[in-house]
Write an enzyme that holds these catalytic residues in place. Structure first.
Site: not given
Lengths: 543, 564
Positions: B312, B314, B351
């Site tokens: 992940d 992000i 984000k």
């Protein structure tokens, strides 16, 4: 076998697709497609003998393998569906695909990597002629000027007839920018930051207003009963997750929308039990048939959790009348099950008959509401499938609460919601849009059905939807699913027309086809009819 | 297992205010009827299982009350609706919102801070959202009306875009996202647009991954502390499980091969099929990045076991200090021995571009089967084409994207500095970090007892009295009590100052209270009072615990670094 061949083509195609994708990383997808289509021809060419002999053996071997693998200790192995042989066939043929080449990996072995069973199972539903046809159109779509020999898309229920109205509204009302100067909802903080996953309250209110308008319900819809999701596909899956456990079943009057098999069954593990309707009843739902299917399913030890109806029906296009709705409610109460009423085409009614929403019945009578759930959206009635707006309208508070939380997996982007809020709030425009759209639908329907009639193809009388349900049983060589698929294949390959065969919709009578006419212009109709005529004549001459 | 679902996540509370069936602590206090008791005992059995994962005995009481509240809320809803059957999913608490960790969100929802209208309200520090750069986004959108198909300038493309519903996504969208992903990784890797699968936010992307990779009962290993939303997003509908890989502060929560092996062995003992390892890089909640060695050892671990690795990333572009971010893609593309079929990246624009409202999540998989299956699955969470089109235009504007990332990095760095310095002045340390929108704050010195109960007690005080919604470490499955995740980018400077002021006031207060309790055994406390009463704030860089002779600060302690 016909179907198997399609499946193989499809699988080959996908592999081509992926190998291509690596090489064409610089180009756009369109360029890739241009390579793929000729490749497909090659694949078909060498299909014949070798595949014909190898595949049945492979099928049998993989079936054994598949059964062995599936004897894992899962709590309730999904029982095989009682649907006609089409599902069985496609399920069988799905297996070699999922195991083809790199994925040839029995679970648990230390060979190549494995994905989930769910992931491999998708290949089954991908093989339905419905999806094969849709893919076929990609990259070779008919265009009167640019690509007059392309495939004409009659398999996708989208509406191009009234999009100009929506477009013009946006152009007139949102002249400058997505963001309006401060003081408006379209400010940046209203779109960029985290918003509720189940939809903005303003959007729910606008949506409730829109639903009342298109369904002409006497009383209004309550915004707090609405959960918004990215498209009706997600809405119906979330609802299924709320109403049924893996291994449970829904009764679905057939023929039904072919997408349900993937959208509902795939990830939830819920079964769909087709309840056959017949041409002699104009494909109307019969409660007796429902009852029969209910007891049969129960006998197999499977819990029935709901009846799923589409109203206006997809693919037939007929409407459920008040009496049927009443008896349906009685039936659901008697069996203590839910009713899911998919009313996504509610505003796209073109006949003289009046559409009656399940909501209207519940308003007028003292029925138990907590078992009723309505699906709606903007993909059909506002012709905006790209905007991905689906609605779960449930009368059950627990379902509302659970769906609100599940909506996190399928949210709608905030800028899209803000844009739609301003449009849907313009009631005058919506009213005008609905009227004009109905008018255009009506004309197009008449023109299309007349065109078919001149070719001696009759359509079931229908009042709603973007399609007609055409009886081409006179054109099929053998009165069977095989005959139907042969004709479908011929229409796709020779006439370059993609329609949806009845078998994809679990219709028990062969020879019926769903033809969507809302992607066409009036000038296209003679082209379509001419193409069908050629196939029809070649079919008849061989009789 | 339900009892270990702890929630404080940013994604949850936004779900709206109509929550039913919330098992609150008060409900749990009611005497259960006989029927309910049987239900409880079942649940308790499960809670007992959960205990094995977490050696702390205090959990059991928590679990019990949780399971009690669960069964009560269950029975309440059954009573009103017992005649219509619903699925277990609709009735169970897989969403985790019945957990006590939701109290922080409820407190914020009930009494949100406002700089003028509600100055005594709760400040939201549980939401990892970047609001520092919205002006840049606003400016771009205003300067580029053609990017929206719903304006006079952009409407010429309306017809095609509005009708496009293919799950492949608009080609320009895929291209733009692939380019952007390469760009934020310093151009050291290229991403293939045909492997971009979209989904409804990273939430949807994670669920899609687990649907594709795991069957019910299978598990992923997840290094702790980890983002609490995973418990719900990955498990709720898929029926899979997450098994913790215990990391701790002694080595700054690094993921070690030993920890991975031990978690894997434990799973095998329990006869659970491990299908993958899930890591966040940069880490949520730590804000740290995986270094090259860790990434390499992860890759070799998953190859050895032949399991998947889900990265992940992000926060890939939300890095505000050295060292630079290393993507898993860089590692695996250089490693000829790595089986690429095992590697998957989850990405999102929430984000890095500060666009959580757009709900754009991406799965980038090197595995063809996952790409093809994920595509089909993405039809359950497609991004509206209007938004795809807008994003494509925005991300293709190289000048803007470069400026945005640089400026956003600067602003986050500045905010991070203000916040950590403000804390350091009162002797509160944070784990040294250089990415993300949060700090991993070390309040161990303020714990009355070093247990999860102690942490919860402190947390409740912070919610109720200090009026800050921060997230306790136990909600992240952190193995050590006393750590808190504090988000600092979702507010303006003024609110930030108020928040820091509140923390400082609280730290003083709690120290003074501690001092006022006569305790002659410990001489150091007297000196403490002296220093506090003299209010020479800047001198206080050490915590009382740090000064305690019983607990000498290790040279590796993050406290030392944070103070420097």
């Amino acid at each position: 076998m016909t179907q198997n061949r399609f499946n193989l083509q499809d699988s080959e195609r996908e592999e081509d697709d992926s190998s291509n994708s690596v090489s064409s990383s610089n180009n756009s997808g369109a360029a890739g497609m241009r390579i793929i289509v000729p490749l497909q021809g090659v694949v078909q060419g060498r299909g014949g003998l070798v595949l014909g002999s190898v595949i049945p053996c492979a099928l049998f071997y993989f079936l054994q393998l598949y059964l062995k693998r599936n004897r894992s200790p899962s709590p309730s192995p999904p029982p095989s569906s009682p649907s006609p042989s089409s599902t069985q066939l496609s399920e069988l043929s799905g297996i070699p695909r999922s195991l083809s080449r790199s994925h040839l990996s029995p679970r648990g072995s230390t060979g190549p990597t494995y994905v989930s069973n769910r992931a491999s199972s998708i290949t089954k539903s991908g093989d339905s002629p419905y999806y094969v046809g849709l893919n076929k159109v990609d990259g070779d779509q008919y265009d009167a000027l640019e690509n007059p020999d392309g495939v004409i898309q009659l398999g996708l229920a989208e509406n191009k007839l009234s999009l100009d109205l929506v477009r013009d509204w946006f152009a007139d009302h949102l002249k400058d920018s997505l963001i309006i100067e401060s003081g408006s909802d379209l400010s940046i903080s209203g779109i960029a930051t985290y918003q509720p996953f189940d939809g903005l309250m303003e959007m729910k209110m606008a949506m409730a207003g829109f639903m009342s308008q298109v369904m002409q319900a006497p009383s209004s819809f309550n915004p707090s009963q609405i959960v918004l999701t990215s498209g009706a596909t997600a809405a119906i899956e979330i609802l299924t997750f709320c109403l049924a456990d893996p291994g449970n079943a829904f009764l679905v009057p057939s023929p039904y929308y072919p997408g349900f098999d993937r959208d509902i069954k795939w990830r939830t593990g819920v079964e769909l039990v087709p309840v056959p309707c017949r041409s002699t009843d104009n494909f109307n739902l019969s409660i007796a048939a429902l009852d029969r299917a209910y007891s049969q399913t129960k006998k197999r030890g499977i819990k029935v959790r709901a009846v799923l109806i589409t109203n206006p029906s997809n693919p037939v296009g007929n409407l459920l009348n008040r009496d049927t709705l009443y008896s349906l409610l009685d039936f659901a109460r008697e069996k203590n099950i839910h009713i899911i009423s998919d009313e996504i085409f509610a505003g796209s009614v073109h006949g003289s008959e009046k559409f009656v929403s399940m909501a209207e019945i519940l308003d007028s009578e003292g029925f138990d509401r907590s078992r009723v759930h309505i699906i709606h959206g903007l993909s059909k009635d506002l012709s905006l499938p790209g905007f991905r707006v689906g609605v779960i309208y449930s009368y059950n508070e627990i379902v509302q609460a659970a769906a609100t939380k599940l909506a996190r997996f399928s949210p709608i982007s905030a800028p899209t919601q803000r844009l739609l809020i301003s449009m849907l709030s313009d009631e005058k425009f919506i009213k005008k849009y609905i009227e004009i759209n109905k008018d255009r639908l009506r004309k197009m329907y008449a023109a299309f059905v007349n065109g078919l009639e001149e070719l001696d193809i009759k359509c079931m009388k229908s009042s709603g939807g973007f399609y007609c349900w055409a009886d081409m049983s006179k054109l099929i060589r053998s009165y069977s699913e095989k005959g139907e698929l042969d004709l479908w294949n011929k229409l796709l390959k020779e006439a370059k027309i993609n329609v949806t065969p009845g078998s994809s919709c679990h219709c028990i009578e062969p020879g019926w086809f769903r033809c969507c006419f809302t992607t066409l212009t009036e000038n296209d109709i003679p082209v379509v009819m001419e193409r069908i005529r050629k196939v029809s004549e070649s079919c008849k001459s061989r009789h | 297992m339900d009892s270990t679902d702890f929630w404080t996540t940013e994604h949850v509370c936004l779900g709206g205010k109509r929550r039913t069936g919330l098992g609150t602590a008060t409900e749990a206090k009611r005497t259960p009827t006989r029927w309910e008791t049987t239900l409880v005992s079942k649940r308790t059995a499960l809670a007992g299982l959960a205990l094995t994962k977490r050696p702390n005995p205090t959990v059991s009481s928590l679990s019990l009350s949780l399971s009690l509240s669960l069964s009560l809320s269950l029975s309440l809803s059954m009573a009103t609706n017992n005649h219509v059957l619903l699925s277990k999913m609709a009735m169970n608490n897989g969403h985790g919102e019945d957990s006590p960790y939701f109290d922080g969100w409820k407190a914020y929802d009930a009494n949100p801070y406002h700089p003028t209208e509600n100055t005594e309200g709760v400040i939201q520090m549980g939401l990892a959202e970047n609001q520092l750069c919205v002006d840049l986004l606003e400016d771009w959108i205003k300067r580029n009306p053609q990017a929206s198909i719903c304006t006079a300038d952009g409407v010429s493309e309306f017809q095609d875009i509005a009708l496009y519903q293919d799950y492949h996504g608009l080609p320009e969208f895929r291209n733009a996202v692939a380019n952007f992903m390469g760009k934020v990784r310093g151009g050291r890797v290229r991403f293939d647009p045909d492997r971009i699968v979209m989904s409804g936010g990273a939430t949807g992307a994670h669920e899609l991954m687990s649907f594709c990779l795991a069957d019910p009962g299978d598990a992923f290993l997840v290094p702790t502390p980890y983002y609490p939303g995973f418990d719900r997003d990955l498990r709720w509908r898929t029926g899979m499980q997450l098994l913790p890989v215990i990391c701790n502060s002694s080595n700054d929560f690094k993921i070690t091969k030993v920890a991975l092996e031990s978690a894997y062995a434990k799973a095998q003992e329990a006869n659970i099929k491990v299908k993958g390892v899930l890591v966040t890089n940069p880490s949520n909640p730590l804000g740290t990045m995986l270094d090259k060695e860790t990434l390499i050892s992860l890759v070799s671990f998953i190859n050895e076991k032949n399991i998947h690795l889900i990265c992940d990333e992000i926060y890939a572009a939300t890095v505000f200090n050295q060292p630079t971010f290393i993507s898993i893609s860089e590692i695996v593309e250089q490693d000829p021995n790595c089986n690429l079929n095992l590697i998957h990246v989850v990405y999102s624009l929430s984000k890095d571009m500060g666009l959580p409202g757009f709900r754009v999540g991406i799965v980038y998989s090197y595995n063809d089967a996952v790409v093809s299956c994920g595509r089909k699955m993405s039809s359950f969470g497609l991004v509206s084409t209007q938004t795809q089109h807008l994003i494509a235009a925005m991300l293709s504007d190289d000048e803007f994207v470069n400026m945005f990332i640089a400026e956003s990095g600067k602003r986050i760095a500045a905010r991070h500095k203000i916040f950590t310095c403000g804390l350091a002045q009162v002797g509160i340390g944070c784990l040294k970090s250089n990415a993300g929108l949060f700090c991993w704050m070390d309040l161990r010195p303020l714990l009355k007892e070093s247990t999860i109960d102690g942490e919860m007690a402190l947390w409740r005080t912070i919610i109720d009295r200090v009026k800050l919604n921060v997230s306790p470490g136990s909600s992240f499955h952190c193995s050590e009590p006393g750590w808190f995740r504090v988000c600092f980018a979702n507010m303006d400077d003024k609110t930030m100052r108020v928040a820091i002021e509140r923390i400082r006031a609280f730290v003083f207060e709690s120290k003074e209270v501690e001092v006022e309790v006569p305790s002659k055994k410990r001489r150091w406390q007297t000196s403490l009072r002296l220093s506090f009463s003299s209010r020479r704030l800047d001198d206080v860089t050490m915590t009382p615990r740090g000064m305690s002779p019983h607990c000498a600060m290790s040279p590796h302690s993050p406290l030392v670094r944070a103070a420097t």
